[in-house]
Design a protein around this motif. Structure first.
Motif, PDB file in Angstrom:
ATOM      1  N   ASN A 297      39.906 -72.192  11.780  1.00  0.00           N
ATOM      2  CA  ASN A 297      39.118 -71.099  12.367  1.00  0.00           C
ATOM      3  C   ASN A 297      37.668 -71.528  12.585  1.00  0.00           C
ATOM      4  O   ASN A 297      36.786 -70.705  12.803  1.00  0.00           O
ATOM      5  N   HIS A 298      37.439 -72.831  12.493  1.00  0.00           N
ATOM      6  CA  HIS A 298      36.094 -73.361  12.708  1.00  0.00           C
ATOM      7  C   HIS A 298      35.932 -73.639  14.208  1.00  0.00           C
ATOM      8  O   HIS A 298      36.827 -74.248  14.821  1.00  0.00           O
ATOM      9  N   PRO A 299      34.838 -73.240  14.825  1.00  0.00           N
ATOM     10  CA  PRO A 299      34.678 -73.484  16.262  1.00  0.00           C
ATOM     11  C   PRO A 299      34.782 -74.961  16.638  1.00  0.00           C
ATOM     12  O   PRO A 299      35.105 -75.285  17.780  1.00  0.00           O
TER      13      PRO A 299
ATOM     14  N   VAL B 312      37.407 -62.852  11.158  1.00  0.00           N
ATOM     15  CA  VAL B 312      36.355 -63.390  10.287  1.00  0.00           C
ATOM     16  C   VAL B 312      35.262 -64.032  11.150  1.00  0.00           C
ATOM     17  O   VAL B 312      35.557 -64.716  12.136  1.00  0.00           O
ATOM     18  N   PHE B 314      32.761 -66.416  12.757  1.00  0.00           N
ATOM     19  CA  PHE B 314      32.808 -67.869  12.922  1.00  0.00           C
ATOM     20  C   PHE B 314      31.639 -68.526  12.198  1.00  0.00           C
ATOM     21  O   PHE B 314      30.540 -67.961  12.117  1.00  0.00           O
ATOM     22  N   LEU B 315      31.889 -69.731  11.734  1.00  0.00           N
ATOM     23  CA  LEU B 315      30.797 -70.579  11.286  1.00  0.00           C
ATOM     24  C   LEU B 315      30.128 -71.125  12.545  1.00  0.00           C
ATOM     25  O   LEU B 315      30.729 -71.126  13.620  1.00  0.00           O
ATOM     26  N   PRO B 316      28.901 -71.612  12.425  1.00  0.00           N
ATOM     27  CA  PRO B 316      28.310 -72.282  13.599  1.00  0.00           C
ATOM     28  C   PRO B 316      29.093 -73.553  13.917  1.00  0.00           C
ATOM     29  O   PRO B 316      29.860 -74.044  13.095  1.00  0.00           O
TER      30      PRO B 316
END
Lengths: 306, 695
Positions: A297-299, B312, B314-316
């Motif tokens: 779920n990390h961009p 959720v 997002f992280l950068p």
């Protein structure tokens, strides 16, 4: 005396009727004193039936319990002939429950399903029903605790037919069946043929998610096979490879990935010691870097590294 | 008059013809017997409490993480042994049932249920599953168990071994559940279940660091999942139905983990961050029903509709400050993400004739992923900007139709045959559609009372639609790669099973299974698969109450695959061969009315052989090996109806080797910081002495 054309068939039919009648009457007669008739002999410990009075079946309060109405004969059927027989081993109660019984399994099971009606929902046509598995093949209703309700004794029952799965519990990587922390019924609903592989949920992934909800996502960067079936990479009954994988990375991954550069390279035994390629082969193989194989779920997790 | 006689004749005719055939039906409807004398005075319905408890001590010697795994016996010394069950019944139908195991260990479980029989039941349970996964594991990281792992201030790769400290990889799953069933009249029930699962501890985690390096460390675990299920059920003689609403809510106490790169070169790659499993919610409504039109025709089915959501933040793109201004297309999956699944399945069971049954089934299972598609600009390994790319929300639609005929010409012979078609349509993948046709036949024979035989053969053919290159974002897959779950495949399955009782007290069961897979159009990827499985079980009852038993299982899993680094390159080949053999031998029985005993021995040896060749004559990899031996002894003696004692002994030896980890310290693999795991090896035992109380 003139014999009419209809007389002969009538006589034949009457004889047939009379011939059928004794069997009919004898088969349908209940014992005179119900369970007291049966227990005159069967109270002895060797028959193992008395513990039933410590179970729900032995209740005389619950209107649905056998002992609140027809007692032993609620399940075993009218049994007066057996009770009166001199050689009882030759004249059985109408219904006996075992794999050796002369009573067809379907008829045995109908007795159980007559009260446990909700099991009708997925039973007919299911794998176990097709294989003529009787309720009594697994369940022991006379015992104080039916072995199917204890994880350890339940699996022993299942392994009688599913022998390879017993061996699988001893494989180096597996679910904790042999420790009793899980039962076969944690994943399988053996009464329901509507689901794949008689699983408790309707498909493989939903079954896995019931304990591994973190894998459900949906993730931003999904790994395609994960969404389709966990069993494409994992062998849930036990495996020779960590995390119950069907193969060891990198070969597991290389069944699908052969892009240029490191995914498509051959990693041979000569890469074990020290060479640059060892980073793709040793420890966790591809997962040394691509640790988010269930999805990310990390961009920046498009390569399942974040 | 003449007409009247004819009518009588017809009645007699009908009665005599129908009576023998209708006996079972009449038997069911036979008037209830005179039960005035059915007092059940011999029935032992006494009520009150009864049960059995075992209380004592367990002594453990030389435990290791693998021996402790799942058992909870992680330290040398004494543990409390407490197992037991108790049941209460009263004459009004109220009951309470308690079951427990391993109460003195970290693998404890207990289950309680009580209520009034035929009226209601309340349930509650609790269990723990301990995991001990590290074997000789070390790490230089500080902050283990948290979401921030840092290296010591003066860390350097060259001197890294000086910073290694032992670390454990332990976690515990705890499950708390509660439920109720309330009966409403004869046929209706309300069911409600709640379950809370938690999982805390650490597990192996890692990730890539620039450029082709990796670091592993104990990552934090803090999972909580709440599950609930409420349902209304109808169960009648002819029809049954259940309407259910269920849900799951997963919460991760850690949204990300941040770690120092051991290989940092000082241009923004010093720290890395990964997203951890995001919180998610799932809800589903389902309806299952069955109806019996007659003894010969029954129909059942199930349908459900569910939604999974994940939103959720997002992280950068990167923890690297250089990219902190890079804008995301959205801040989270925005709550619009829906994954819906529809499942419609139905089966019809039709008895065509007395000995001929037909079962037909149709099932549709759909994952409709409605996650919005956006363009993202990932920063690989915190430092490398890569080309923009869109996410791919995978969907599928799986349909299955099957028909099965079962024919039993005589009591001793059964002939079964069936056909099945499975269609799978996908989105965003190389193969959009697979169709698999399966045909099978089965013969079951019972020629003599002492022999049951079963022979089954199944032939499956899977075809795929045109292969379209979807690419792997950065690098396209080899054009000849056919992913094994979508590739054309011919599969043949064969099963043979014998159950024998050659003597009155002797039982023998023998089975053999074989599956051959041919990925006929795959030049790169998995090309062949083969599995065989042989099992033999023997048991012999002797004396009054003793049984000796043994089993042997042999499983072999082989495969062939091919790969190539680029289209023009000569393909390499790899073969894998896993062989697992398991033996068991035991004896269990009763010496007299007071003493029971058991001896159980199991040995399981697993070997894994891999050979990957490029044509340069490379040798095979060392064999992956494990050897488990387990001996269990038990002895129970009753002094009287109430008291007794027991003795259990468990000895387990384990030996293994794994070339992926053995012989490599945490810094020995070029470019990978590991935790220095080694293959488990132990020789441990546990003995318990306990008193038994029956009441």
């Amino acid at each position: 005396m003139k014999i009419r054309l209809t007389t002969l068939p009538t006589l034949v039919l009457i004889m047939a009727f009379l011939a059928a009648l004794p069997a009919y009457l004898a088969a349908e007669e209940y014992s005179s004193k119900g369970a007291d008739t049966c227990l005159m002999c069967h109270k002895a410990a060797k028959w193992g039936v008395m513990p039933i009075f410590k179970t729900k079946h032995g209740s005389q309060v619950d209107q649905d319990a056998p002992f609140s109405n027809m007692q032993c004969e609620a399940c075993h059927g009218p049994s007066n002939e057996h009770a009166k027989a001199k050689k009882k081993s030759e004249v059985h109660p109408k219904i006996t429950f075992s794999e050796d019984s002369e009573v067809p399994v379907t008829q045995q099971n109908e007795v159980c399903l007559g009260c446990h009606e909700s099991h009708n929902m997925g039973w007919f046509g299911s794998r176990h029903e097709s294989a003529d598995v009787g309720c009594a093949s697994c369940h022991a209703v006379h015992e104080e605790r039916d072995p199917m309700f204890d994880p350890l004794t339940q699996q022993e029952t299942c392994f009688q037919c599913h022998q390879s799965n017993r061996a699988a519990t001893f494989k180096p990587y597996g679910h904790p069946l042999r420790f009793g922390s899980m039962a076969c019924s944690s994943c399988h609903n053996v009464h329901d043929g509507n689901s794949d592989f008689l699983l408790v949920e309707d498909n493989v992934n939903d079954t896995c998610y019931s304990c591994h909800a973190e894998k459900r996502g949906p993730y931003l960067w999904e790994h395609a096979p994960v969404t389709e079936s966990c069993s494409l990479c994992h062998e849930p009954h036990g495996s020779n490879h960590p995390a119950m994988l069907t193969k060891r990375p990198p070969l597991l991954c290389q069944q699908c990935h052969s892009a240029s550069d490191h995914p498509g390279e051959a990693y041979t035994s000569e890469d074990i010691g020290g060479r640059t390629n060892s980073r793709f082969l040793l420890a966790r193989g591809c997962m040394n870097c691509h640790s988010q194989v269930h999805g990310s779920n990390h961009p920046s997790g498009s390569s399942q590294m974040r | 008059m003449k007409r009247h006689t004819k009518n009588k004749l017809l009645v007699a005719l009908s009665a005599s013809v129908l009576l023998p055939f209708s006996t079972p039906i009449l038997a069911e409807e036979t008037a209830a017997p005179d039960m005035s004398k059915w007092v059940c005075k011999l029935c032992a319905i006494s009520g009150g409490w009864f049960g059995e408890w075992e209380l004592g001590l367990i002594l453990v010697d030389q435990p290791t993480p693998r021996f402790a795994d799942y058992r909870g016996l992680d330290d040398e010394g004494f543990y409390l042994k407490a197992d037991g069950n108790a049941r209460y019944l009263d004459e009004k139908g109220y009951y309470f049932d308690f079951y427990s195991r391993n109460l003195g260990l970290d693998s404890r479980m207990l289950d309680m249920r009580g209520g009034k029989q035929g009226s209601f039941e309340l349930r509650a349970g609790y269990s723990e599953i301990p995991r001990y996964l590290g074997y000789g594991t070390v790490t230089p990281y500080l902050g283990v168990g948290t979401d921030t792992l840092v290296l010591p201030e003066d860390w350097s790769i060259s001197g890294g071994n000086a910073f290694m400290a032992p670390t454990s990889l332990e976690s515990k799953r705890k499950t708390l559940d509660a439920g109720a069933t309330i009966k409403l009249g004869r046929s209706w029930r309300i069911l409600a279940e709640y379950e809370r699962q938690t999982r805390d501890g650490t597990r192996t985690f890692g990730g890539g660091v620039f450029p082709f390096n990796a670091a592993m460390f104990p990552g934090p675990l803090d999972y909580t999942t709440n599950l609930f299920d409420v349902g209304l059920e109808y169960a009648g003689k002819r029809g049954q139905a259940r309407l259910e609403f269920s849900g799951s809510e997963f919460d991760n106490g850690f949204s990300s983990v941040t770690w120092d790169s051991p290989y940092a070169r000082g241009f923004g790659d010093e720290v890395s961050r990964s997203a951890l499993a995001p919180d998610n919610k799932y809800s589903r409504v389902s309806l299952a029903a069955a109806f019996r039109f007659s003894q010969r025709f029954k129909v059942s089915g199930k349908a459900y509709m569910g939604k999974a959501k994940q939103n959720v933040a997002f992280l950068p793109y990167s923890i690297n400050p250089r990219y902190e201004d890079r804008e995301l297309p959205r801040q989270s999956l925005d709550g619009k993400v829906e994954t819906s699944m529809y499942n419609i399945s139905g089966r019809a069971y039709l008895r065509l004739a007395d000995r001929l049954d037909l079962t037909a089934q149709y099932k549709k299972d759909e994952r409709d992923n409605k996650t919005p598609i956006d363009i993202y600009s990932p920063i690989l390994l915190e430092v490398s900007s890569s080309d923009p790319r869109s996410n791919r929300p995978y969907s599928y639609d799986r349909q299955k139709g099957a028909i099965e005929l079962r024919y039993r010409p005589t009591y001793n012979i059964r002939l079964n045959a069936g056909a099945k078609r499975t269609k799978l349509e996908r989105t965003y993948q190389e193969v959009r559609k697979n169709t698999e046709d399966a045909y099978w036949g089965e013969l079951q024979l019972t020629p003599w009372a002492w022999l049951d035989a079963r022979l089954k053969y199944e032939d499956l053919t899977r075809d795929s639609s045109e292969h379209e290159q979807e690419g792997n974002y950065d690098r396209a897959e080899h054009p000849l790669m056919r992913k094994y779950n979508m590739a054309d495949r011919d599969r043949k399955r064969f099963a043979l099973q014998f159950d024998l009782s050659p003597a009155e007290r002797l039982g023998v069961s023998l089975s053999y299974y074989k599956t051959d897979d041919d990925y006929k159009n795959s030049e790169i990827g998995l090309t062949e698969g083969n599995e065989t499985n042989f099992n033999l079980d023997i048991n012999y009852a002797f004396g009054k109450h003793s049984t000796v038993y043994g089993f042997y299982s042999r499983e072999r899993i082989k495969s062939q695959l091919a790969g190539a680094p680029k289209p023009a390159a000569t393909p390499w080949n790899s073969s894998t061969d896993d062989k697992i053999e398991t033996w068991g031998l035991g004896i269990a029985g009763r010496i007299d009315d007071k003493t029971t005993y058991g001896v159980d021995y199991v040995k399981s040896v697993a070997n894994g052989n891999i050979l990957t060749e490029t044509g340069d004559g490379e040798p095979p990899f060392p064999t992956l090996y494990s050897n488990l031996q387990r001996l269990q002894l038990s002895l129970n003696h009753k002094f009287n109806d109430r008291w007794g004692f027991g003795l259990n002994f468990l000895k387990e030896e384990y030996d293994s080797s794994n070339w992926q980890v053995d012989g490599f310290g945490p810094l020995d693999i070029n470019g990978v910081l590991t935790m220095g795991d080694v293959s488990p090896e132990y020789d441990a035992w546990a003995m318990s002495v306990f008193a038994t109380l029956n009441f």
